[in-house]
Design a protein around this motif. Structure first.
Motif, mmCIF file in Angstrom:
data_model
loop_
_atom_site.group_PDB
_atom_site.id
_atom_site.type_symbol
_atom_site.label_atom_id
_atom_site.label_comp_id
_atom_site.label_asym_id
_atom_site.label_seq_id
_atom_site.Cartn_x
_atom_site.Cartn_y
_atom_site.Cartn_z
ATOM 1 N N UNK A 32 68.225 42.432 21.962
ATOM 2 C CA UNK A 32 69.339 42.758 22.452
ATOM 3 C C UNK A 32 69.087 43.418 23.571
ATOM 4 N N UNK A 33 70.134 43.318 24.655
ATOM 5 C CA UNK A 33 69.880 43.821 25.944
ATOM 6 C C UNK A 33 71.145 44.689 26.129
ATOM 7 N N UNK A 34 71.101 45.773 26.801
ATOM 8 C CA UNK A 34 72.088 46.810 27.013
ATOM 9 C C UNK A 34 72.066 47.067 28.595
ATOM 10 N N UNK A 35 73.103 47.314 29.004
ATOM 11 C CA UNK A 35 73.301 47.804 30.551
ATOM 12 C C UNK A 35 73.329 49.386 30.361
ATOM 13 N N UNK A 36 72.392 49.957 31.163
ATOM 14 C CA UNK A 36 72.235 51.427 31.195
ATOM 15 C C UNK A 36 72.427 52.027 32.590
ATOM 16 N N UNK A 37 73.125 52.992 32.822
ATOM 17 C CA UNK A 37 72.978 53.824 34.416
ATOM 18 C C UNK A 37 71.771 54.601 34.380
ATOM 19 N N UNK A 38 71.180 54.208 35.756
ATOM 20 C CA UNK A 38 70.054 54.800 36.273
ATOM 21 C C UNK A 38 70.187 55.576 37.512
ATOM 22 N N UNK A 39 69.770 56.758 37.619
ATOM 23 C CA UNK A 39 70.034 57.875 38.688
ATOM 24 C C UNK A 39 68.925 57.397 39.823
ATOM 25 N N UNK A 40 69.264 57.356 40.905
ATOM 26 C CA UNK A 40 68.438 57.092 42.034
ATOM 27 C C UNK A 40 68.374 58.686 42.746
ATOM 28 N N UNK A 41 67.259 59.119 42.847
ATOM 29 C CA UNK A 41 67.063 60.456 43.670
ATOM 30 C C UNK A 41 65.944 60.092 44.720
ATOM 31 N N UNK A 42 66.622 60.759 45.834
ATOM 32 C CA UNK A 42 65.652 60.760 47.220
ATOM 33 C C UNK A 42 65.108 62.023 47.353
ATOM 34 N N UNK A 43 63.746 61.880 47.602
ATOM 35 C CA UNK A 43 62.804 63.176 47.808
ATOM 36 C C UNK A 43 63.234 63.552 49.240
ATOM 37 N N UNK A 44 63.643 64.861 49.812
ATOM 38 C CA UNK A 44 63.904 65.192 50.958
ATOM 39 C C UNK A 44 62.617 65.262 51.899
ATOM 40 N N UNK A 45 62.424 64.475 53.043
ATOM 41 C CA UNK A 45 61.240 64.326 53.886
ATOM 42 C C UNK A 45 61.835 64.731 55.313
ATOM 43 N N UNK A 46 61.138 65.043 56.254
ATOM 44 C CA UNK A 46 61.541 65.147 57.574
ATOM 45 C C UNK A 46 62.362 63.793 58.007
ATOM 46 N N UNK A 47 61.858 62.615 57.667
ATOM 47 C CA UNK A 47 62.362 61.517 58.132
ATOM 48 C C UNK A 47 63.741 61.226 57.235
ATOM 49 N N UNK A 48 63.825 61.423 56.057
ATOM 50 C CA UNK A 48 64.959 61.141 55.362
ATOM 51 C C UNK A 48 66.054 62.416 55.550
ATOM 52 N N UNK A 49 65.659 63.498 55.930
ATOM 53 C CA UNK A 49 66.554 64.786 56.436
ATOM 54 C C UNK A 49 67.190 64.421 57.688
#
Length: 128
Positions: free
Chosen positions: A1-18
């Motif tokens: 059986x398959x279920x839907x589950x919420x997954x959190x996506x986190x971003x690591x802060x780097x110079x570029x992403x900042x």
């Protein structure tokens, strides 16, 4: 059986992403300022036409302008917080849905745990 589950996506802060986040916040600030200016212009235009009740019209436009000003304050706060965050911090970016296989004999406590995907400069570096 398959279920839907919420997954959190986190971003690591780097110079570029900042830098990208700062640019995104600045763009949002400019857009909100333009919207406020446009609303003020439209209000003046409608006031001159005198087709609508002055009091109701002003209240409605003031509410819309206040909503945008609240968003401006929030974005300015987020910019301040971004400046204070050290590089390497994890920021919640979004939430996605994932399919999880559930079978007989699986440990429910492990399946029910919240999953997290960690991204650094647009590359998945960890799945927890």
């Amino acid at each position: 059986m398959k279920l839907l589950q919420s997954v959190v996506v986190k971003q690591v802060l780097t110079e570029k992403s900042k830098g990208e986040l700062q640019k995104k916040y600045q763009t949002s600030l400019i857009q909100l300022q333009k919207e406020c200016d446009q609303l003020r212009f439209e209000l003046k235009k409608l006031e001159r036409s005198k087709k609508f009740q002055q009091h109701t019209l002003t209240n409605q436009f003031d509410k819309e302008i206040q909503n945008r000003l609240e968003k401006v304050k929030l974005i300015e706060f987020q910019l301040e917080q971004l400046h204070m965050l050290p590089l390497g911090s994890e920021l919640k970016e979004s939430e996605v849905q994932a399919l999880v296989d559930v079978g007989l004999g699986d440990r429910w406590s492990e399946l029910a745990q919240r999953k997290t995907i960690v991204v650094k400069d647009d590359i998945v570096i960890e799945i927890r």
